[in-house]
Structures are given as C-alpha cells and as structure tokens.
Design a protein around this motif. Structure first.
Motif, PDB file in Angstrom:
ATOM      1  N   GLN A 183       0.640  -1.377  -0.245  1.00 41.61           N
ATOM      2  CA  GLN A 183      -0.067  -0.079  -0.007  1.00 41.61           C
ATOM      3  C   GLN A 183       0.709   1.194   0.009  1.00 41.61           C
ATOM      4  O   GLN A 183       0.289   2.578   0.499  1.00 41.61           O
ATOM      5  N   HIS A 184       2.114   1.334  -0.606  1.00 45.25           N
ATOM      6  CA  HIS A 184       2.812   2.405  -0.557  1.00 45.25           C
ATOM      7  C   HIS A 184       2.262   3.330  -1.605  1.00 45.25           C
ATOM      8  O   HIS A 184       2.209   3.157  -2.886  1.00 45.25           O
ATOM      9  N   PRO A 185       1.993   4.375  -1.101  1.00 44.20           N
ATOM     10  CA  PRO A 185       1.210   5.519  -2.207  1.00 44.20           C
ATOM     11  C   PRO A 185       1.921   5.783  -3.352  1.00 44.20           C
ATOM     12  O   PRO A 185       1.619   5.997  -4.572  1.00 44.20           O
ATOM     13  N   ALA A 186       3.282   6.157  -3.119  1.00 43.09           N
ATOM     14  CA  ALA A 186       4.131   6.407  -4.325  1.00 43.09           C
ATOM     15  C   ALA A 186       4.196   5.360  -5.288  1.00 43.09           C
ATOM     16  O   ALA A 186       4.307   5.598  -6.523  1.00 43.09           O
ATOM     17  N   TYR A 187       4.408   3.981  -5.006  1.00 41.84           N
ATOM     18  CA  TYR A 187       4.299   2.923  -5.760  1.00 41.84           C
ATOM     19  C   TYR A 187       2.917   2.858  -6.441  1.00 41.84           C
ATOM     20  O   TYR A 187       2.929   2.334  -7.796  1.00 41.84           O
ATOM     21  N   LEU A 188       1.968   2.952  -5.756  1.00 40.89           N
ATOM     22  CA  LEU A 188       0.639   2.584  -6.572  1.00 40.89           C
ATOM     23  C   LEU A 188       0.205   3.758  -7.190  1.00 40.89           C
ATOM     24  O   LEU A 188      -0.241   3.535  -8.331  1.00 40.89           O
ATOM     25  N   GLY A 241      -2.289   3.730 -21.670  1.00 37.23           N
ATOM     26  CA  GLY A 241      -3.723   3.486 -21.914  1.00 37.23           C
ATOM     27  C   GLY A 241      -4.620   2.413 -21.214  1.00 37.23           C
ATOM     28  O   GLY A 241      -5.608   1.907 -21.857  1.00 37.23           O
ATOM     29  N   ASP A 242      -3.998   1.753 -20.319  1.00 41.53           N
ATOM     30  CA  ASP A 242      -4.525   0.514 -19.608  1.00 41.53           C
ATOM     31  C   ASP A 242      -5.721   0.939 -18.343  1.00 41.53           C
ATOM     32  O   ASP A 242      -5.162   1.224 -17.377  1.00 41.53           O
ATOM     33  N   ALA A 243      -6.735   1.069 -18.626  1.00 43.87           N
ATOM     34  CA  ALA A 243      -7.641   1.607 -17.833  1.00 43.87           C
ATOM     35  C   ALA A 243      -7.918   0.495 -16.576  1.00 43.87           C
ATOM     36  O   ALA A 243      -7.977   0.907 -15.498  1.00 43.87           O
ATOM     37  N   ASP A 244      -7.704  -0.694 -17.044  1.00 45.48           N
ATOM     38  CA  ASP A 244      -7.727  -1.636 -15.876  1.00 45.48           C
ATOM     39  C   ASP A 244      -6.828  -1.513 -14.943  1.00 45.48           C
ATOM     40  O   ASP A 244      -6.724  -1.755 -13.656  1.00 45.48           O
ATOM     41  N   LEU A 245      -5.479  -1.147 -15.301  1.00 49.59           N
ATOM     42  CA  LEU A 245      -4.411  -0.873 -14.521  1.00 49.59           C
ATOM     43  C   LEU A 245      -4.677   0.447 -13.559  1.00 49.59           C
ATOM     44  O   LEU A 245      -4.268   0.480 -12.397  1.00 49.59           O
ATOM     45  N   ILE A 246      -5.140   1.418 -14.071  1.00 52.51           N
ATOM     46  CA  ILE A 246      -5.449   2.580 -13.488  1.00 52.51           C
ATOM     47  C   ILE A 246      -6.374   2.405 -12.210  1.00 52.51           C
ATOM     48  O   ILE A 246      -6.415   2.706 -11.097  1.00 52.51           O
ATOM     49  N   PHE A 247      -7.710   1.750 -12.716  1.00 54.64           N
ATOM     50  CA  PHE A 247      -8.479   1.429 -11.940  1.00 54.64           C
ATOM     51  C   PHE A 247      -8.088   0.742 -10.719  1.00 54.64           C
ATOM     52  O   PHE A 247      -8.275   0.831  -9.397  1.00 54.64           O
ATOM     53  N   ASP A 248      -7.427  -0.590 -10.895  1.00 54.61           N
ATOM     54  CA  ASP A 248      -6.955  -1.444  -9.905  1.00 54.61           C
ATOM     55  C   ASP A 248      -5.851  -0.594  -8.980  1.00 54.61           C
ATOM     56  O   ASP A 248      -6.062  -0.775  -7.883  1.00 54.61           O
ATOM     57  N   ALA A 249      -5.081   0.076  -9.488  1.00 60.54           N
ATOM     58  CA  ALA A 249      -4.100   1.074  -8.530  1.00 60.54           C
ATOM     59  C   ALA A 249      -4.875   1.758  -7.760  1.00 60.54           C
ATOM     60  O   ALA A 249      -4.668   2.100  -6.232  1.00 60.54           O
ATOM     61  N   LEU A 250      -5.899   2.648  -8.427  1.00 61.70           N
ATOM     62  CA  LEU A 250      -6.652   3.486  -7.655  1.00 61.70           C
ATOM     63  C   LEU A 250      -7.618   2.903  -6.560  1.00 61.70           C
ATOM     64  O   LEU A 250      -7.807   3.384  -5.196  1.00 61.70           O
ATOM     65  N   GLU A 251      -8.089   1.831  -6.780  1.00 58.37           N
ATOM     66  CA  GLU A 251      -8.788   0.972  -6.101  1.00 58.37           C
ATOM     67  C   GLU A 251      -8.022   0.400  -5.029  1.00 58.37           C
ATOM     68  O   GLU A 251      -8.631   0.561  -3.766  1.00 58.37           O
ATOM     69  N   ARG A 252      -6.723   0.124  -5.150  1.00 58.73           N
ATOM     70  CA  ARG A 252      -5.932  -0.096  -3.910  1.00 58.73           C
ATOM     71  C   ARG A 252      -5.625   0.808  -3.050  1.00 58.73           C
ATOM     72  O   ARG A 252      -5.519   0.554  -1.789  1.00 58.73           O
ATOM     73  N   MET A 253      -5.352   1.803  -3.656  1.00 57.83           N
ATOM     74  CA  MET A 253      -5.258   3.186  -2.825  1.00 57.83           C
ATOM     75  C   MET A 253      -6.446   3.445  -1.988  1.00 57.83           C
ATOM     76  O   MET A 253      -6.314   4.026  -0.990  1.00 57.83           O
ATOM     77  N   ALA A 254      -7.912   3.476  -2.620  1.00 56.08           N
ATOM     78  CA  ALA A 254      -9.032   3.881  -1.676  1.00 56.08           C
ATOM     79  C   ALA A 254      -9.058   2.611  -0.747  1.00 56.08           C
ATOM     80  O   ALA A 254      -9.185   2.907   0.581  1.00 56.08           O
ATOM     81  N   ASP A 255      -8.547   1.407  -0.854  1.00 54.56           N
ATOM     82  CA  ASP A 255      -8.919   0.309   0.225  1.00 54.56           C
ATOM     83  C   ASP A 255      -7.851   0.516   1.279  1.00 54.56           C
ATOM     84  O   ASP A 255      -7.862   0.330   2.569  1.00 54.56           O
ATOM     85  N   ALA A 256      -6.600   1.263   1.036  1.00 55.33           N
ATOM     86  CA  ALA A 256      -5.689   1.561   1.785  1.00 55.33           C
ATOM     87  C   ALA A 256      -5.833   2.799   2.689  1.00 55.33           C
ATOM     88  O   ALA A 256      -5.124   3.181   3.456  1.00 55.33           O
ATOM     89  N   GLY A 257      -6.832   3.558   2.385  1.00 51.89           N
ATOM     90  CA  GLY A 257      -7.312   4.754   2.982  1.00 51.89           C
ATOM     91  C   GLY A 257      -6.801   5.987   2.437  1.00 51.89           C
ATOM     92  O   GLY A 257      -6.217   7.066   3.311  1.00 51.89           O
ATOM     93  N   ILE A 258      -6.034   5.843   1.149  1.00 53.05           N
ATOM     94  CA  ILE A 258      -5.346   7.144   0.440  1.00 53.05           C
ATOM     95  C   ILE A 258      -6.261   7.614  -0.374  1.00 53.05           C
ATOM     96  O   ILE A 258      -6.820   7.014  -1.192  1.00 53.05           O
ATOM     97  N   ALA A 259      -6.598   8.946  -0.307  1.00 52.35           N
ATOM     98  CA  ALA A 259      -7.471   9.441  -1.136  1.00 52.35           C
ATOM     99  C   ALA A 259      -6.872  10.309  -2.277  1.00 52.35           C
ATOM    100  O   ALA A 259      -5.584  10.949  -1.990  1.00 52.35           O
TER     101      ALA A 259
END
Length: 430
Positions: A65-70, A81-99
C-alpha cells in the motif's frame, strides 16, 4: 516530513532518484524497494512499461500500500492506456485509505468515467468518503505561539498540558484553568535544543523529554548541540538527570510504563531503553531494516514502533528482535504519533504522511503480529493542519492538531508567513 500527492509521487516513482535519504542499504526492505523503484524508473524512461509495472509490483510486495508505488502504477496506466491498471491501482489506494482527487488525472478522468461508469462511480464515491470528516474531538487548548511545536504530554493527575518546541528550544506549560496561555517550563538554559517527544512518568513524577538538533533548531554560531533523553522534575521543571548513549543521532519519541522508558532514535534508527532513573540508557534494538523510526507504544505484550516509511514493527522486550507487522487493507505507512489504550489492547496512531491526515485505532490478531482491523477516530477535523504526536491517558487522546512543519524548511529559515495558533484536540475513547 514529506507529503504524498499523486502527480509528484507518480513522477518520483518513475525516476531513479531515491525517495528517502535513508534508502541506501541494498540489503534492507527500504533499500531493496528503492532499488526496485529505481529499476521501474529506468524501464519507464526506456519505454518498457511492462518491466516498470513488474518492478513496482515487486516493490509493493515489500512495502504494501505504498502510495508512491501505487501512484506509479497509475502513471504507467496513463502512459499505456491501460484503464484496468489505473482502476486497480486507484482502488488499492482507496482500500488503503489513501485519497486521490480523480480530476488530477486530467483528460483520463473523463475517459475512465465513460469507459467503465459503474466502476468509476464506485471509486469516486470511495474517494469522497475518504475526504469527508469523521469522528469527533473537542478543542482542549489553543495558544498563539510563533514557533514550531511537535509533541505534547498530559499530566493526568494535575490536568497540566506540556508542549515541545522544536524551534524555540523549550517546553511549554498550559495550566488547566487557562488553556489559551502558556508559560515556559524548561528551555535552552536547561540544556535543551529542539524538543521532540515527551512523556509523563507518574511513578517517578518526572517529565521525560528528548532533545536534539535539526536545521530548524536555530543554533547560534559556535554551538553544536547533542541529542539526549532528559528527566525534568514534574513540578519545577528542573533537570533531574540527562542521559546520552554512544552512537545516538536524534532521539525522538518516548513511551513509559512502570518507570521504564523506551526511546526511538530517528537519526540512527535505533530503540533505547532506560530501566530506572539511576541506570544508563541501553540499546534495545538496532535492526538494519529500520528506515525511519517515529512513535512507539507498549501493547499486546510487546513494543510497537512506527516506521514512517515501512509501517509498524513489533520489538520483543527481552531480546530486541523486530518483526514487521503484517497490515490489513489500511496502509500503516506515514504513522508519526503512536500510543496505546489503557488495557494495552489497541494502538492509537496519527498518520500525516498521506492524504487524508487521520487518527485511527489499530487492532491485532492473537500474538499481535497481524493487524485484524482499524477504526477511524478522527479525520477531516476543522482544526487539522498537520497532526503530529499524541498522548493517550485515562480513556482519552490528546494530539497536536496543526504543527506548522511546512512553514519551517530544512534550510533553517522560517517561519514562512504567520504561524496560526497551535491547537490541541481531545478525543474521548469511551
């Protein structure tokens, strides 16, 4: 202190520059993760986005859950242009409590909204929840002080509140009958440099403080300073004794139980212990994996130490062996202040290393090495600037709500602009 913001961190992740000055040990968790991030940066510069992604995922395996790496993964997704990668990383940030503010993605924001509207709506709602206020706190004190305050300690028996000044080289005292006025309890004439952590020792009736030197200390020409643990008489402020140890760099935070004192050294990344008033400081733990030690607290039969860059360590009180606590979904990176409830079952943490700043409780599975859950106690409070250290006593939490670190740069200048009145908040745990 450093901040996490999406555009800056994404760029940082994809270059070979180190994230922290301490990240030069290739055999540490921090050093290995840094090398992987540097590898990702080199691959990105060469246009090899898949290699960059693999390197960042490997770094996340070491620092979950390191914010810099996510946010680096988000940057890769934006470039490929990989939308799934963008969504996955942002969802992992949200789950980690990172806005993250999705509009910071620029044109990609609208594209994501159109491509996967349901997924985007869920993510947008999650980010909105993370930035919404939560929890309640009362304003305990508010003082006009033109300086940099870091920590505090509450004497529960007298209701007196102590504050530590980094720039003023002093300890301030706030009496219970006037929470908007302070007096100087101890200062440079008592051998204090910058004052960081503090703790009231009810058994020995002393106030423990750590002191050391930073660029913000403002030493006069010709004065060098040193780091030390200092025992101050809890009534008069007189120095009872000063404790030093070879190899110390910058003693920082303090925990006390039954007259035994534990201290982190944020400069040398070590943990010290003082058994009695008349003994000497001893080295408890100096694990080479430590990266940026901050607050500490006794709970679950062990000593928990916040590592600003890695999460939480559990240190064995007998042999000093350190185990990195396995986190749940919530990120444990960026914890500064740390305390424990009266029964020693829960930790109370202040996180200021990412958005949003918050105070939260940490629960553990049996044996205390795995986080079983977290609870947000305070987030988005109107008095929040940069919350730093806290004190937990008698079912209540007191914390510095708006330390002005951002106004005191590392070049020793400051403050930049007028310093807002310092606010101390109180949270009722019962």
């Amino acid at each position: 202190m450093f901040r996490f913001a999406l555009p800056a961190l994404a760029a940082c992740c994809l270059t070979s520059a180190p994230l922290l000055a301490q990240e030069d040990d290739a055999f540490s968790l921090q050093g290995t993760a840094t090398m992987l991030a540097a590898e990702a940066g080199r691959a990105a510069e060469a246009g090899d986005w898949e290699a960059a992604r693999r390197a960042l995922e490997a770094a996340l395996g070491l620092k979950p859950q390191h914010p810099a790496y996510l946010s680096g993964l988000v940057r890769i997704g934006l470039n490929t242009g990989d939308a799934d990668l963008i969504f996955d990383a942002l969802e992992r940030m949200a789950d980690a409590g990172i806005a993250v503010t999705l509009s910071n993605l620029g044109d990609a924001d609208e594209s994501l909204r159109v491509m996967q509207p349901d997924r985007y709506a869920a993510l947008d709602a999650a980010m909105a929840r993370l930035t919404s206020p939560e929890g309640e706190a009362e304003r305990e004190a508010r003082i006009a002080y033109d300086g940099l305050i870091e920590g505090l300690a509450m004497d529960i028996e007298t209701d007196r509140l102590f504050l530590s000044s980094v720039s003023g080289r002093e300890v301030l005292l706030i009496e219970p009958f006037d929470r908007e006025t302070y007096t100087v309890f101890a200062d440079a004439e008592d051998g204090l440099y910058s004052v960081f952590g503090m703790a009231v020792d009810s058994r020995n009736r002393v106030l423990w403080v750590t002191t050391g030197v930073l660029p913000q200390t403002g030493l006069p020409e010709g004065e060098t300073g040193e780091t030390a643990l200092v025992a101050l008489d809890l009534i008069t402020g007189d120095v009872y004794r000063r404790y030093t140890i070879d190899g110390a760099d910058r003693m920082a935070d303090i925990a006390v139980r039954d007259g035994i004192v534990y201290v982190t050294d944020s400069g040398a990344n070590r943990v010290y212990r003082l058994q009695t008033l008349n003994s000497d400081l001893e080295l408890l733990s100096d694990d080479p994996r430590f990266a940026s030690l901050q607050g500490l607290a006794l709970a679950q039969g062990g000593l928990y130490v916040a590592d600003y860059a890695l999460g939480l360590w559990r240190v064995d009180l007998d042999d000093g062996a350190a185990t990195l606590v396995r986190s749940g979904s919530e990120s444990l990176i960026g914890i500064d202040g740390l305390g424990a409830t009266r029964d020693g079952e829960r930790l109370i943490a202040v996180r200021n290393g990412m958005n949003p700043h918050q105070v939260f409780a940490i629960d553990f599975a049996p044996r205390g090495r795995i986080v079983s859950g977290t609870e947000i106690l305070l987030r988005g409070h109107a008095d929040f600037g940069e919350p730093t250290l806290l004190d937990v006593e008698d079912g209540r939490v007191w914390l510095v709500a708006n330390s002005p670190w951002s106004q005191y740069p590392d070049d020793g200048t400051g403050p930049a602009g007028a310093v807002a009145p310092l606010v101390v908040l109180e949270i009722d745990l019962d």
